[in-house]
Design an enzyme around this catalytic site. Structure first.
Site, PDB file in Angstrom:
ATOM      1  N   LYS A 126      53.959  55.956   7.298  1.00  0.00           N
ATOM      2  CA  LYS A 126      53.409  55.618   8.610  1.00  0.00           C
ATOM      3  C   LYS A 126      54.434  55.853   9.709  1.00  0.00           C
ATOM      4  CE  LYS A 126      53.672  51.997  10.959  1.00  0.00           C
ATOM      5  NZ  LYS A 126      53.737  50.630  11.519  1.00  0.00           N
ATOM      6  N   ASP A 144      48.144  52.717  10.217  1.00  0.00           N
ATOM      7  CA  ASP A 144      48.542  51.322  10.358  1.00  0.00           C
ATOM      8  C   ASP A 144      47.326  50.452  10.060  1.00  0.00           C
ATOM      9  OD1 ASP A 144      46.893  51.564  12.549  1.00  0.00           O
ATOM     10  OD2 ASP A 144      48.378  50.879  14.009  1.00  0.00           O
TER      11      ASP A 144
END
Length: 217
Positions: A126, A144
């Site tokens: 991420k 996320d």
């Protein structure tokens, strides 16, 4: 009525267009002026709001906006700046060690590829995707909590982990919109598709959303 968990290709294209138009102002809300600053801000953003991170980095980057300055600041003083970020002990250790590695192994420059980025402490896919897409122009989808929730609710994907969700989105969405859709899905999660009590009545894609259809059964 048979339950569906994935939209078809045509529906995904239409939903993408609607969401991108609706959230036309979607962008990275972590304030930064360099790849290093965005890297640090994204590490701090784990389980912490962008608003809080920006308040922290506004002061932190005045004294430590490069790996060299961060090491000069040191872990003890760094913790004083980031204490309100949550999990600040671990984040502080990761930031100091990542800064050291960037200096020693990468000549002081944040790596511009996935493999090297995820080798840094505190950096997963991420965080790496955030840095690569926003600073180096590499198409990517950083998953996320908002992206995970919204994409699986609407029907872009039907996965149980963020890693599998990222891979599914990469397959379902055209590469040229990966980066923008990442921001769009975050904005949608923050503005409409809340974790609790999503505002389905105001959602511009509620006629397509599989979550809403299942709720109506």
């Amino acid at each position: 009525m048979r339950k569906r968990y994935i939209l078809n290709k045509k529906e995904i294209e239409e939903v993408s267009k609607i969401l991108m138009a609706y959230h036309h102002d979607a962008h990275c809300e972590l304030v930064h002026e360099s790849p290093y600053e965005l890297l640090i801000a994204t590490i701090l953003s784990a389980q912490c709001t962008d608003v809080r991170v920006n308040l922290i980095t506004e002061e932190l980057f005045k004294v430590a906006d490069t790996p060299e300055k961060m090491l000069e600041l040191g872990l003890s003083d760094l913790k004083k700046y980031i204490k309100s970020a949550g999990f600040f002990n671990m984040k502080g250790k990761n930031i100091i060690e990542a800064s050291r590695i960037i200096l020693d192994k990468f000549d002081g420059e944040v790596p511009d590829n996935m493999n090297d980025l995820v080798s840094l402490p505190g950096v997963g896919r991420k965080t790496a995707n955030v840095v690569l897409s926003n600073c180096f122009g590499v198409p990517g989808i950083a998953v996320d909590t908002h992206v995970f929730r919204v994409s699986n609710r609407i029907g872009f994907s039907n996965e149980k982990t963020v890693e599998k969700t990222e891979m599914a989105l990469r397959k379902k969405l055209p590469e040229e919109i990966w980066t923008q859709m990442h921001h769009v899905l975050i904005f949608h999660g923050r503005r409409i598709c809340y974790s609790r009590n999503p505002n389905c009545n105001e959602c511009p894609v509620n006629e397509y959303c599989l979550y809403k259809k299942r709720e109506e059964l």
